[in-house]
Enzyme design. Structure first.
Site, PDB file in Angstrom:
ATOM      1  N   GLU A 357       0.827  -1.198   0.000  1.00  0.00           N
ATOM      2  CA  GLU A 357       0.000   0.000   0.000  1.00  0.00           C
ATOM      3  C   GLU A 357       0.865   1.254   0.000  1.00  0.00           C
ATOM      4  O   GLU A 357       1.750   1.400   0.848  1.00  0.00           O
ATOM      5  CB  GLU A 357      -0.905   0.051   1.235  1.00  0.00           C
ATOM      6  CG  GLU A 357      -2.089  -0.876   1.206  1.00  0.00           C
ATOM      7  CD  GLU A 357      -3.023  -0.664   2.393  1.00  0.00           C
ATOM      8  OE1 GLU A 357      -4.079  -1.308   2.403  1.00  0.00           O
ATOM      9  OE2 GLU A 357      -2.694   0.145   3.307  1.00  0.00           O
ATOM     10  N   CYS A 358       0.622   2.135  -0.938  1.00  0.00           N
ATOM     11  CA  CYS A 358       1.223   3.466  -0.975  1.00  0.00           C
ATOM     12  C   CYS A 358       2.760   3.400  -0.934  1.00  0.00           C
ATOM     13  O   CYS A 358       3.391   3.210  -1.957  1.00  0.00           O
ATOM     14  CB  CYS A 358       0.665   4.327   0.145  1.00  0.00           C
ATOM     15  SG  CYS A 358       0.870   6.109  -0.132  1.00  0.00           S
TER      16      CYS A 358
END
Length: 471
Positions: A357-358
């Site tokens: 994520e991210c």
């Protein structure tokens, strides 16, 4: 029923001093020997790190936990709160933005006011009094009367200049009927440095953060009526809810004869519990505590590692989770750790499940600001002057190690980087709100995206991920 004394720390607007007061209260009450449960309204990862540090005085590791009614739904706020507050003497909830500010265009959804109502918790309003005197009464009266279901039980005045200023404010508030429970003078801010996404996380400055915490506790102890605040927290009525439990409600796995193997036992026969490596350290600080709890309940052994320092993945790694953080700040160090970059790439190319994520998405890219990263994704990342921020609704475009095609989630984006291209041939998500687009990558066992999600709202994702690690 949950009978934990509880208090929500809110403000009329961002920048009023919520984090200072909430964190200081957590530390001050912890110093008095109370077991304090820290919570944060909204998706923020950084403030809960300071909260966890503030309540560590009793020697117990107690994570700061998020209460996000948008990502998790209103029905999970009470159970998640009860889970975090179990066995504690007091729960303190720091609000987000202004008291009545919620998800854009969604009314009260995800606002501090809504969470206070869901928790039946009294609110103490932190007011920046630096540029007002009698007007403070009108402001407090307006906030106290706007929604009769929100109980504002007290005010803490922040940035008060002098004794004379304090008296003017107190005289005005006598007319409002809301008692003053604390006054903090206008002084030099406690050292909590910020950068492009907010405060610098605790993991990057633990020694300095501990010193700042002690100073905050001292200021709050000297300026606030702790007994009155505790009495207000104890006035909260019983909360009719059941504590959330990781893995509760999952069907028990069955062996070949159809016998139940026990809750969370998804490991393949003869292979034992799969090891899932979880990135941590200074570069990867964004993670919800419930994610580790869900993976563990699903049958995995979650082992942390630090991509800045460790040159290999944990022994026996069969899956990898890389959450959010600040890889752009540590790009030179991450790039220099070539042995680990190669190990991550080898694991990903082997088909092992990887959830990123991210920050994790950037780490898997070919490069970040021109520096080599893991090279798992055929994409390059760079810092940008533009802040991407907000809630999202998305649908899984295809099957992946994390989600079945058609799985609907609510998430959050928060970054100042750009990835080119922003989506692969097989995107991770189709964003449907606030605009329609595809983003992220699904490649072999990799699911990589900018979207932060809260797995408590979709626990089947954690179980699916562990099942893929056990295959």
């Amino acid at each position: 029923m949950v009978n934990v004394p509880r208090l929500v720390v809110a403000a009329p607007a961002s920048g009023s001093g919520k984090t200072t007061v909430a964190t200081g209260l957590m530390a001050a009450f912890s110093e008095r020997g109370l077991a304090v449960s820290p919570h944060k309204v909204g998706p923020d990862y950084i403030d809960p790190g300071y909260h966890a540090l503030a309540v560590s005085g009793d020697g117990r590791a107690r994570p700061g936990r998020n209460l996000d009614a948008y990502m998790c739904g209103t029905g999970l706020i009470g159970p998640l709160f009860a889970h975090g507050a179990a066995g504690c003497d007091l729960a303190l909830v720091e609000g987000v933005m202004g008291l009545y500010d919620g998800a854009s265009g969604q009314g009260e959804l995800a606002s501090t006011a809504q969470v206070s109502k869901l928790l039946r918790a009294p609110v103490v309003l932190v007011v920046d009094a630096s540029s007002q005197s009698r007007s403070v009464a009108a402001l407090v009266h307006g906030f106290a009367s706007w929604d009769p279901e929100v109980r504002i039980g007290g005010v803490i005045l922040n940035k008060v200049a002098t004794d004379r200023h304090e008296q003017l404010l107190r005289d005005a508030l006598d007319e409002s009927g809301v008692p003053v429970m604390g006054v903090l003078r206008r002084t030099e801010q406690v050292g909590t440095p910020s950068r492009h996404l907010g405060l610098v996380p605790v993991a990057e400055r633990r020694a300095e953060a501990l010193a700042a915490m002690r100073e905050l506790a001292g200021r709050v102890r000297a300026g606030c009526d702790l007994e009155a605040l505790l009495a207000l927290a104890r006035s909260a009525p019983p909360l009719d809810t059941t504590a959330w439990e990781a893995g509760a409600g999952w069907d028990e796995p069955r062996d070949t004869a159809g016998r139940a193997e026990g809750a969370g036992a998804v490991a393949s026969a003869g292979r034992g519990r799969p090891v899932i490596a979880m990135a941590g350290g200074s570069a990867f600080t964004f993670s919800y505590a419930e994610h580790t709890e869900l993976l563990t309940a699903a049958g995995a052994d979650v082992v942390p590692f630090d991509p800045l320092r460790d040159e290999r993945l944990p022994e026996g790694t069969r899956g990898l989770v890389i959450g959010g953080g600040f890889p752009e700040v540590y790009a030179p160090e991450l790039s220099a750790n070539e042995p680990l970059r190669k190990a991550v790439a080898e694991l990903a190319f082997s088909g092992a499940p990887v959830a990123a994520e991210c920050a994790g998405l950037l780490y898997l890219a070919r490069s970040l600001d021109g520096r080599p990263m893991c090279g798992v994704l055929d994409a390059d990342a760079r810092m940008s002057g533009r802040l991407t921020l907000g809630y999202r609704e998305a649908v899984a475009v295809g099957d992946s190690a994390l989600a079945r095609a058609g799985t609907r989630v609510r998430g959050h984006e928060f970054h100042r980087t750009v990835l080119e291209p922003g989506a692969g041939d097989a995107p991770a998500w189709g964003v449907v709100h606030p605009e329609r687009r595809v983003e992220g990558f699904v490649l072999r066992g990799v699911h990589a995206s900018y979207l932060h999600t809260h797995w408590a709202a979709a626990p089947e994702m954690a179980r699916r991920f562990v099942e893929r690690c056990s295959a």
